[in-house]
Design a protein around this motif. Structure first.
Motif, PDB file in Angstrom:
ATOM      1  N   THR A   1      64.930  33.183  12.245  1.00 57.98           N
ATOM      2  CA  THR A   1      65.705  33.755  12.852  1.00 57.98           C
ATOM      3  C   THR A   1      65.186  34.513  14.358  1.00 57.98           C
ATOM      4  O   THR A   1      65.885  35.562  14.753  1.00 57.98           O
ATOM      5  CB  THR A   1      66.665  34.622  11.662  1.00 57.98           C
ATOM      6  OG1 THR A   1      65.452  35.838  12.025  1.00 57.98           O
ATOM      7  CG2 THR A   1      67.041  34.011  10.775  1.00 57.98           C
ATOM      8  N   THR A   2      64.969  33.666  15.277  1.00 59.81           N
ATOM      9  CA  THR A   2      64.234  33.130  16.414  1.00 59.81           C
ATOM     10  C   THR A   2      65.631  33.715  17.439  1.00 59.81           C
ATOM     11  O   THR A   2      66.377  32.471  17.176  1.00 59.81           O
ATOM     12  CB  THR A   2      62.865  33.130  16.648  1.00 59.81           C
ATOM     13  OG1 THR A   2      62.821  33.550  18.139  1.00 59.81           O
ATOM     14  CG2 THR A   2      63.681  30.908  16.948  1.00 59.81           C
ATOM     15  N   PRO A   3      65.550  34.257  18.299  1.00 60.29           N
ATOM     16  CA  PRO A   3      66.553  33.862  19.751  1.00 60.29           C
ATOM     17  C   PRO A   3      66.310  32.610  20.425  1.00 60.29           C
ATOM     18  O   PRO A   3      65.551  32.042  19.901  1.00 60.29           O
ATOM     19  CB  PRO A   3      66.722  34.953  20.551  1.00 60.29           C
ATOM     20  CG  PRO A   3      65.166  36.353  19.855  1.00 60.29           C
ATOM     21  CD  PRO A   3      65.065  35.646  18.886  1.00 60.29           C
ATOM     22  N   THR A   4      67.524  31.922  20.919  1.00 57.63           N
ATOM     23  CA  THR A   4      67.412  31.043  21.707  1.00 57.63           C
ATOM     24  C   THR A   4      66.315  30.880  22.993  1.00 57.63           C
ATOM     25  O   THR A   4      65.754  29.894  22.809  1.00 57.63           O
ATOM     26  CB  THR A   4      68.982  30.429  21.866  1.00 57.63           C
ATOM     27  OG1 THR A   4      69.482  30.331  20.931  1.00 57.63           O
ATOM     28  CG2 THR A   4      69.032  28.921  22.553  1.00 57.63           C
ATOM     29  N   ARG A   5      66.074  31.952  22.962  1.00 57.52           N
ATOM     30  CA  ARG A   5      65.317  31.506  24.452  1.00 57.52           C
ATOM     31  C   ARG A   5      64.044  31.420  24.237  1.00 57.52           C
ATOM     32  O   ARG A   5      62.773  31.371  24.406  1.00 57.52           O
ATOM     33  CB  ARG A   5      65.443  33.192  25.429  1.00 57.52           C
ATOM     34  CG  ARG A   5      65.507  35.184  24.577  1.00 57.52           C
ATOM     35  CD  ARG A   5      65.269  36.200  25.021  1.00 57.52           C
ATOM     36  NE  ARG A   5      65.232  36.841  24.182  1.00 57.52           N
ATOM     37  CZ  ARG A   5      64.133  37.969  24.242  1.00 57.52           C
ATOM     38  NH1 ARG A   5      63.184  37.164  24.589  1.00 57.52           N
ATOM     39  NH2 ARG A   5      64.130  39.187  23.379  1.00 57.52           N
ATOM     40  N   VAL A   6      63.378  32.193  23.029  1.00 57.37           N
ATOM     41  CA  VAL A   6      62.672  32.030  22.231  1.00 57.37           C
ATOM     42  C   VAL A   6      61.590  30.853  21.252  1.00 57.37           C
ATOM     43  O   VAL A   6      60.988  30.383  21.705  1.00 57.37           O
ATOM     44  CB  VAL A   6      62.086  33.506  21.636  1.00 57.37           C
ATOM     45  CG1 VAL A   6      60.806  33.014  20.121  1.00 57.37           C
ATOM     46  CG2 VAL A   6      62.041  34.513  21.235  1.00 57.37           C
ATOM     47  N   ALA A   7      62.604  29.957  21.097  1.00 61.44           N
ATOM     48  CA  ALA A   7      62.659  28.895  20.246  1.00 61.44           C
ATOM     49  C   ALA A   7      62.444  28.354  21.949  1.00 61.44           C
ATOM     50  O   ALA A   7      62.371  26.811  21.954  1.00 61.44           O
ATOM     51  CB  ALA A   7      64.689  28.863  19.833  1.00 61.44           C
ATOM     52  N   ARG A   8      63.134  28.000  22.968  1.00 61.64           N
ATOM     53  CA  ARG A   8      63.456  27.005  23.657  1.00 61.64           C
ATOM     54  C   ARG A   8      62.333  27.553  24.220  1.00 61.64           C
ATOM     55  O   ARG A   8      61.065  26.545  25.146  1.00 61.64           O
ATOM     56  CB  ARG A   8      64.775  27.892  25.387  1.00 61.64           C
ATOM     57  CG  ARG A   8      64.628  27.238  26.052  1.00 61.64           C
ATOM     58  CD  ARG A   8      65.108  27.533  27.415  1.00 61.64           C
ATOM     59  NE  ARG A   8      67.008  27.365  27.274  1.00 61.64           N
ATOM     60  CZ  ARG A   8      67.760  28.744  26.813  1.00 61.64           C
ATOM     61  NH1 ARG A   8      67.101  29.218  27.143  1.00 61.64           N
ATOM     62  NH2 ARG A   8      69.182  27.553  26.552  1.00 61.64           N
ATOM     63  N   LYS A   9      61.024  28.614  24.669  1.00 65.39           N
ATOM     64  CA  LYS A   9      60.109  28.689  25.091  1.00 65.39           C
ATOM     65  C   LYS A   9      58.903  27.789  24.437  1.00 65.39           C
ATOM     66  O   LYS A   9      58.433  27.504  25.054  1.00 65.39           O
ATOM     67  CB  LYS A   9      59.477  29.943  25.324  1.00 65.39           C
ATOM     68  CG  LYS A   9      58.513  30.086  25.689  1.00 65.39           C
ATOM     69  CD  LYS A   9      57.978  31.768  26.121  1.00 65.39           C
ATOM     70  CE  LYS A   9      56.831  32.053  27.010  1.00 65.39           C
ATOM     71  NZ  LYS A   9      55.697  31.685  26.135  1.00 65.39           N
ATOM     72  N   ALA A  10      59.239  27.935  23.076  1.00 67.97           N
ATOM     73  CA  ALA A  10      57.675  27.428  22.355  1.00 67.97           C
ATOM     74  C   ALA A  10      58.219  26.029  22.325  1.00 67.97           C
ATOM     75  O   ALA A  10      57.417  24.795  22.445  1.00 67.97           O
ATOM     76  CB  ALA A  10      58.446  27.807  20.763  1.00 67.97           C
ATOM     77  N   TRP A  11      60.110  25.324  22.527  1.00 71.81           N
ATOM     78  CA  TRP A  11      59.717  24.240  22.275  1.00 71.81           C
ATOM     79  C   TRP A  11      59.068  23.283  23.834  1.00 71.81           C
ATOM     80  O   TRP A  11      59.178  22.033  23.746  1.00 71.81           O
ATOM     81  CB  TRP A  11      61.321  24.198  22.544  1.00 71.81           C
ATOM     82  CG  TRP A  11      62.095  22.357  22.534  1.00 71.81           C
ATOM     83  CD1 TRP A  11      62.604  21.536  23.682  1.00 71.81           C
ATOM     84  CD2 TRP A  11      62.767  21.764  21.815  1.00 71.81           C
ATOM     85  NE1 TRP A  11      62.744  20.247  23.017  1.00 71.81           N
ATOM     86  CE2 TRP A  11      63.063  19.949  22.138  1.00 71.81           C
ATOM     87  CE3 TRP A  11      63.486  22.573  20.515  1.00 71.81           C
ATOM     88  CZ2 TRP A  11      63.875  19.645  21.215  1.00 71.81           C
ATOM     89  CZ3 TRP A  11      63.971  21.411  19.892  1.00 71.81           C
ATOM     90  CH2 TRP A  11      64.555  20.128  19.748  1.00 71.81           C
ATOM     91  N   ASN A  12      59.428  23.465  24.961  1.00 78.56           N
ATOM     92  CA  ASN A  12      58.998  23.841  26.212  1.00 78.56           C
ATOM     93  C   ASN A  12      57.033  23.926  26.558  1.00 78.56           C
ATOM     94  O   ASN A  12      56.703  22.706  26.672  1.00 78.56           O
ATOM     95  CB  ASN A  12      59.363  24.412  26.858  1.00 78.56           C
ATOM     96  CG  ASN A  12      61.054  23.871  27.684  1.00 78.56           C
ATOM     97  OD1 ASN A  12      61.309  23.259  27.269  1.00 78.56           O
ATOM     98  ND2 ASN A  12      61.822  25.050  28.448  1.00 78.56           N
TER      99      ASN A  12
END
Length: 120
Positions: A67-78
């Protein structure tokens, strides 16, 4: 042979049905046995729930808490360079070739058949 791809937080999947068909998403949370919460921070897929039979799991997994926020998911993705790794897979290359073939005109198909027959 044991299973290699599990439904888990951080697993990257390809949407196989609906308006986001063919896009990469990350599993953010498992809701129940048949549904998961997904988010596609870099593929413009909004966070929503989807049935598991609408997803194809890939071998990639990124680390972030559920349930992480989108900004954290985006950082991990990049940080894990998922898009680059995905583009190098045989699966992605086959999808790209299929899309390219679907864009051919009748004359292009004729030229392709003609070149193939001359090769043989």
């Amino acid at each position: 042979m044991p299973f290699q791809r599990f439904v888990e937080t951080g697993r990257i999947a390809v949407v196989s049905d609906g308006s986001n068909k063919g896009k990469l998403v990350g599993i953010v949370d498992v809701i129940d046995q048949t549904r998961v919460l997904i988010d596609g921070p870099c593929s413009n897929v909004p966070r929503n729930q989807v049935r598991l039979n609408q997803l194809h799991l890939t071998k990639f997994r990124i680390k972030f808490p559920y349930t992480t926020p989108t900004r954290v998911a985006r950082k991990a993705w990049n940080d894990s360079k998922v898009d680059k790794k995905w583009a190098e897979t045989v699966w992605a290359k086959k999808v790209a070739a299929k899309e390219k073939r679907a864009q051919l005109t009748d004359f292009d198909c004729f030229k392709l058949r003609r070149a193939r027959s001359r090769r043989i």
